[in-house]
Each structure stands twice: as structure tokens, then as C-alpha cells.
Design a protein around this motif. Structure first.
Motif, PDB file in Angstrom:
ATOM      1  N   TRP A 102       0.825  -1.656  -0.314  1.00 48.54           N
ATOM      2  CA  TRP A 102      -0.072  -0.098  -0.173  1.00 48.54           C
ATOM      3  C   TRP A 102       1.122   1.296  -0.514  1.00 48.54           C
ATOM      4  CZ3 TRP A 102      -6.237   0.008   0.908  1.00 48.54           C
ATOM      5  CH2 TRP A 102      -5.985   1.123   1.462  1.00 48.54           C
ATOM      6  N   TYR A 122       1.057  10.416   1.028  1.00 48.44           N
ATOM      7  CA  TYR A 122       1.282  10.499   2.552  1.00 48.44           C
ATOM      8  C   TYR A 122       0.433  11.707   2.741  1.00 48.44           C
ATOM      9  CZ  TYR A 122       4.569  11.287   6.477  1.00 48.44           C
ATOM     10  OH  TYR A 122       4.978  11.339   6.964  1.00 48.44           O
ATOM     11  N   ASN A 166       1.332   4.068  -3.441  1.00 45.84           N
ATOM     12  CA  ASN A 166       0.759   5.095  -3.233  1.00 45.84           C
ATOM     13  C   ASN A 166       2.624   6.169  -2.663  1.00 45.84           C
ATOM     14  OD1 ASN A 166      -2.373   5.604  -3.053  1.00 45.84           O
ATOM     15  ND2 ASN A 166      -1.604   3.649  -1.708  1.00 45.84           N
ATOM     16  N   TYR A 206      -1.205   8.310   3.829  1.00 50.44           N
ATOM     17  CA  TYR A 206      -1.699   8.243   3.741  1.00 50.44           C
ATOM     18  C   TYR A 206      -3.178   7.325   5.445  1.00 50.44           C
ATOM     19  CZ  TYR A 206       2.225   6.508   2.754  1.00 50.44           C
ATOM     20  OH  TYR A 206       3.866   6.137   2.109  1.00 50.44           O
ATOM     21  N   ILE A 207      -4.105   8.860   4.659  1.00 47.91           N
ATOM     22  CA  ILE A 207      -4.809   9.157   5.682  1.00 47.91           C
ATOM     23  C   ILE A 207      -6.485   7.692   5.582  1.00 47.91           C
ATOM     24  CG2 ILE A 207      -7.457   9.834   5.730  1.00 47.91           C
ATOM     25  CD1 ILE A 207      -5.553  12.465   5.451  1.00 47.91           C
ATOM     26  N   LEU A 208      -6.512   7.418   4.312  1.00 46.14           N
ATOM     27  CA  LEU A 208      -7.547   6.254   3.694  1.00 46.14           C
ATOM     28  C   LEU A 208      -6.739   4.490   4.629  1.00 46.14           C
ATOM     29  CD1 LEU A 208      -9.849   4.947   2.304  1.00 46.14           C
ATOM     30  CD2 LEU A 208      -8.232   4.470   0.496  1.00 46.14           C
ATOM     31  N   LEU A 209      -5.729   4.444   4.584  1.00 46.12           N
ATOM     32  CA  LEU A 209      -5.116   4.182   5.395  1.00 46.12           C
ATOM     33  C   LEU A 209      -4.846   3.347   6.923  1.00 46.12           C
ATOM     34  CD1 LEU A 209      -3.837   0.872   5.296  1.00 46.12           C
ATOM     35  CD2 LEU A 209      -1.116   2.582   5.754  1.00 46.12           C
ATOM     36  N   HIS A 234      -2.460   6.704  -7.530  1.00 45.72           N
ATOM     37  CA  HIS A 234      -1.970   7.430  -6.396  1.00 45.72           C
ATOM     38  C   HIS A 234      -3.049   7.528  -5.375  1.00 45.72           C
ATOM     39  CE1 HIS A 234       1.012   9.824  -4.357  1.00 45.72           C
ATOM     40  NE2 HIS A 234       0.372  11.145  -4.695  1.00 45.72           N
ATOM     41  N   PHE A 235      -3.900   6.855  -5.150  1.00 42.69           N
ATOM     42  CA  PHE A 235      -4.589   7.283  -4.776  1.00 42.69           C
ATOM     43  C   PHE A 235      -4.903   7.444  -2.905  1.00 42.69           C
ATOM     44  CE2 PHE A 235      -4.056   2.367  -4.523  1.00 42.69           C
ATOM     45  CZ  PHE A 235      -4.379   2.214  -2.863  1.00 42.69           C
ATOM     46  N   ASP A 236      -4.055   7.376  -2.563  1.00 42.09           N
ATOM     47  CA  ASP A 236      -4.052   8.064  -1.030  1.00 42.09           C
ATOM     48  C   ASP A 236      -2.335   8.078  -0.464  1.00 42.09           C
ATOM     49  OD1 ASP A 236      -4.666   7.625   1.709  1.00 42.09           O
ATOM     50  OD2 ASP A 236      -4.139   5.543   2.378  1.00 42.09           O
TER      51      ASP A 236
END
Length: 253
Positions: free
Chosen positions: A132, A148, A136, A150-153, A144-146
Motif C-alpha cells: 500500500w 502520504y 501510493n 496515508y489517511i485512507l490507510l 496514487h489514490f492515498d
């Protein structure tokens, strides 16, 4: 005749006998002496009873000792049976009982807890996190969907933890239920063992304090009876020999 052997009268039938053909009450064991005194209230320690009538009291004493031990053993056995019957709890196989009562949700929670607590899960989780962050962070393949930090993670991990925690708690509740059933089984097993140990101790106490002394007394009485039987047989042999000699003398005349 020596001075110790003299003519006496038996307290039972007042027959005149020699003192070596029986015993004085003062020389007898206390239970037998008491039995004779109970039948003949006027008897004293200096009273005499012949071996023939004494045999009845000795046999009665043997019977009373055997019956007393038998009654006591039966009483202890009844206590043991009653103690075991009073606790009618059936010892169960905890794993089998829980396995039969499993619901679909409980099976899933056990599987999740079992997989979530393994090294396989840890390795897979670490690999997913690395992939992941690499995808990203480096924007591989234009993905590049999340970005740094990495809020979605973080949201995914929080949701995953929120869902996983209660599922694992379900499995822990079942483990607590298993421990409770084990404890209940152990309690009843210990209770039954305690009942049995108490009865065994009562039997051992009965053996050491009552039955063994009674057995020794019975053996002593049996030896005395056998000795008297041998004496009677010896007398009969002597009388038979004398009678034969007398008959021969009469035939010779």
C-alpha cells in the motif's frame, strides 16, 4: 492330684467337676464374663463354669463380633452409596458440549480469532501495508489514490480494528465459557472424590480401631475352642483305651 486342682461346682448346672475342666469368671475376658453374669445374676468372679457350657458363650461372642463388624461395614457402604447418589451431576465432555452448541456466528468468530492470532496473519498484514505504502508513495503504474500520510490507510486500519476486536471478544467469551464448564466439572469431581476419601478413611479407621482387634479376639477364641476340643478328644481317647483294656481283661477272665 495337686493342690491347685480341686472340686468345684459349675454355675450353669451345678455339676461337680475338677477346676482344670473349666474356668473361673475372673479369668475370662470381660465380655464373656459379663454375658455369663447376665444369664446368672448371682455369679461372682470366683464362680466356676465348665468348658462345655463356656463353649456356648465363646461362640456367641464370636458371632457378636462378626455381626458387629458386618453391620458397621454395611453402614459405611450405605453412607458411601448415599453420598454418591446425592450428587447426580453428570461429568460432561466440555469440548464436545461446546462443539455441539456452536452457531454459525461463533464458528466465524473462532476462525477470525484463530487466524488473527497467527504469524500468517501478521506476515500478510505487513506485506499489504508495505505494498500500500509503496504504491501510493512512489505512484507506481500511475496509481496514487492515498498519498502520504496515508489517511485512507489509517481509516482502513481503524475500521478493521473496530470490527476485529468484538469478533475476537466473542471467541474469548466462548473460551471463558469453556473455562467455566471445566471449573464446574472439576468442582464436582473433587466433591465426589472428597466423599469417597471420607468413606475410605472411615473404613480404614473401622479396620484399625475395631475390626482388627475383633479379628484378633476371634482368633484367640477360636484357638481356645480348638484347645478345648483337643482336650476333649484326648479324654475320649483315654477313656476309649481304658474301656478296651477293661473289655480285654473281661474276655481273658
Amino acid at each position: 492330684m495337686t493342690e491347685k486342682v480341686k472340686l468345684v461346682h459349675c454355675i450353669v448346672d451345678d455339676a461337680q467337676l475338677y477346676s482344670d475342666e473349666g474356668f473361673y469368671l475372673g479369668d475370662l475376658a470381660q465380655p464373656i464374663s459379663n454375658a455369663v453374669k447376665a444369664d446368672y445374676p448371682g455369679a461372682k468372679v470366683t464362680s466356676f463354669i465348665c468348658s462345655h457350657h463356656l463353649l456356648k458363650y465363646r461362640m456367641s461372642r464370636v458371632d457378636s463380633l462378626i455381626n458387629a463388624d458386618l453391620k458397621q461395614s454395611q453402614k459405611i457402604n450405605r453412607k458411601l452409596t448415599k453420598a454418591l447418589q446425592s450428587d447426580n451431576y453428570e461429568i460432561r465432555d466440555v469440548n464436545e458440549a461446546l462443539q455441539q452448541s456452536l452457531t454459525f456466528g461463533q464458528k466465524i468468530s473462532d476462525a477470525v480469532a484463530r487466524f488473527g492470532g497467527s504469524w500468517t496473519f501478521i506476515f500478510i498484514f505487513i506485506v499489504i501495508l508495505i505494498i500500500w505504502m509503496v504504491i501510493n508513495g512512489l505512484a507506481l503504474f500511475g496509481v496514487h489514490f492515498d498519498p502520504y500520510p496515508y489517511i485512507l490507510l489509517n481509516l482502513f486500519l481503524s475500521c478493521f480494528s473496530a470490527i476485529q476486536a468484538p469478533i475476537i471478544m466473542m471467541s474469548q467469551n466462548r473460551a471463558a465459557e469453556r473455562d467455566r464448564l471445566h471449573s464446574e466439572n472439576d468442582f464436582h469431581v473433587n466433591l465426589k472424590s472428597e466423599h469417597e476419601l471420607r468413606i475410605i478413611h472411615a473404613k480404614l479407621d473401622h479396620l484399625t480401631q475395631n475390626q482388627l482387634p475383633h479379628d484378633l479376639e476371634v482368633e484367640k477364641l477360636q484357638l481356645q475352642i480348638l484347645g478345648e476340643v483337643r482336650s476333649e478328644l484326648a479324654k475320649l481317647r483315654d477313656e476309649n483305651t481304658k474301656l478296651k483294656e477293661k473289655l480285654k481283661q473281661q474276655e481273658n477272665q
